[in-house]
Design a protein around this motif. Structure first.
Motif, mmCIF file in Angstrom:
data_model
loop_
_atom_site.group_PDB
_atom_site.id
_atom_site.type_symbol
_atom_site.label_atom_id
_atom_site.label_comp_id
_atom_site.label_asym_id
_atom_site.label_seq_id
_atom_site.Cartn_x
_atom_site.Cartn_y
_atom_site.Cartn_z
ATOM 1 N N ILE A 135 0.870 -1.174 0.000
ATOM 2 C CA ILE A 135 0.000 0.000 0.000
ATOM 3 C C ILE A 135 0.906 1.222 0.000
ATOM 4 O O ILE A 135 1.918 1.248 0.720
ATOM 5 C CB ILE A 135 -0.906 0.052 1.247
ATOM 6 N N LYS A 136 0.563 2.211 -0.794
ATOM 7 C CA LYS A 136 1.302 3.469 -0.755
ATOM 8 C C LYS A 136 0.368 4.574 -0.281
ATOM 9 O O LYS A 136 -0.792 4.651 -0.706
ATOM 10 C CB LYS A 136 1.909 3.810 -2.119
ATOM 11 N N VAL A 137 0.878 5.418 0.603
ATOM 12 C CA VAL A 137 0.137 6.559 1.122
ATOM 13 C C VAL A 137 0.808 7.820 0.589
ATOM 14 O O VAL A 137 1.993 8.055 0.822
ATOM 15 C CB VAL A 137 0.119 6.569 2.665
ATOM 16 N N TRP A 138 0.045 8.608 -0.146
ATOM 17 C CA TRP A 138 0.552 9.800 -0.808
ATOM 18 C C TRP A 138 -0.032 11.041 -0.137
ATOM 19 O O TRP A 138 -1.192 11.054 0.249
ATOM 20 C CB TRP A 138 0.146 9.816 -2.282
ATOM 21 N N ASN A 139 0.783 12.089 -0.035
ATOM 22 C CA ASN A 139 0.315 13.372 0.500
ATOM 23 C C ASN A 139 -0.064 14.264 -0.666
ATOM 24 O O ASN A 139 0.775 14.643 -1.481
ATOM 25 C CB ASN A 139 1.411 14.026 1.348
#
Length: 261
Positions: free
Chosen positions: A128-132
């Motif tokens: 999973i990637k969490v992007w701002n």
């Protein structure tokens, strides 16, 4: 006796030239978003059936689109697909705002945080990637799953849940990139996740299992809401949070009492 279900179409939306992989309503249910193997996203008026926006072109996806979601205010769209990219779009005019690259395989799931500051994508690369959205800081990669990540969702309290073909559900602190709970009751692929409105309950649905309801204070399974089924394709809480609806491959949807007993 089997119920008599009336299957009458209210509106018919037909412009895609490939298999439709995902469709979602805006928060006010006034517009509908669809994505397809034809590499395009369409935004429709629910009332008139008119095509409002087409999101595609040379800056868009180059392969089939697997997942789409609206931001909470419906002003933005997040999409992901087989070109391994996540794209943030403007809902009104269909222009690309930002492209997120970093996954090593197809993106199958996507979600906005409640304040729209963070975006999450789940991939066939098991991460999973969490992007701002508001900053150009490097994304956080959440690792631990050993199968394709099929669903992700944020809670109103800021937690992030992910479900996988490895038969587990993981609940994360997305800001720290740390796992909080590992939930392991499923015996088949996890297909869908939904948080209750207050973020205190998490429902998970998957293949060959009942739907599980989890306590987000301690990670315990509170109860199962249905008998064992072949494949549960989706689950979602009602706006008030007292009911949970699930959809299955036998074409029957069922609403269960989701209040903690």
């Amino acid at each position: 006796m089997k119920a008599d279900y009336h299957k009458t179409a209210v509106k018919h939306f037909s412009r895609h030239k490939g298999e439709i992989n995902c469709c979602v309503f805006s928060s006010d249910c006034q517009i509908l978003l669809t994505c397809s193997d034809d590499c395009r996203l369409f935004v429709w008026s629910v009332i008139s059936g008119e095509l409002l926006t087409k999101a595609s072109g040379h800056t868009g996806h180059q392969r089939g689109v697997e997942t789409v979601c609206f931001s909470p205010d419906s002003k933005h769209i997040l999409s992901g697909g087989w070109d391994k990219r996540a794209i943030l779009w403007d809902t009104q005019n269909g222009t690309v705002i930002r492209i997120f690259s970093g996954h090593q395989s197809a993106i199958q799931s996507s979600s906005f945080s409640v304040n729209s500051q963070y975006l999450a994508t789940g991939s066939w690369d098991y991460t999973i990637k969490v992007w701002n959205y508001e900053a150009e800081e490097k994304e956080k990669t959440l690792s631990g799953h050993t199968g394709n990540v099929s669903c992700v969702c944020f809670s109103t309290t800021g937690l992030l849940a992910s479900g996988s073909w490895d038969r587990t559900v993981r609940v994360w602190n997305p800001h720290k990139g740390a796992i909080i709970f590992l939930l392991e009751c499923h015996t088949g692929w996890v297909r869908s996740l939904a948080f209750s409105r207050d973020g205190m309950l998490l429902a998970s649905a998957g293949d060959y299992d009942p739907v599980f309801l989890w306590d987000m204070e301690n990670g315990n399974c509170l109860k199962t809401l249905q008998q064992k089924m072949d494949m549960a394709q989706g689950c979602i809480f009602s706006p008030q949070g007292a009911l949970l609806t699930t959809g299955m491959v036998d074409e029957i949807s069922k609403a269960d009492d989701a209040e903690q007993q």
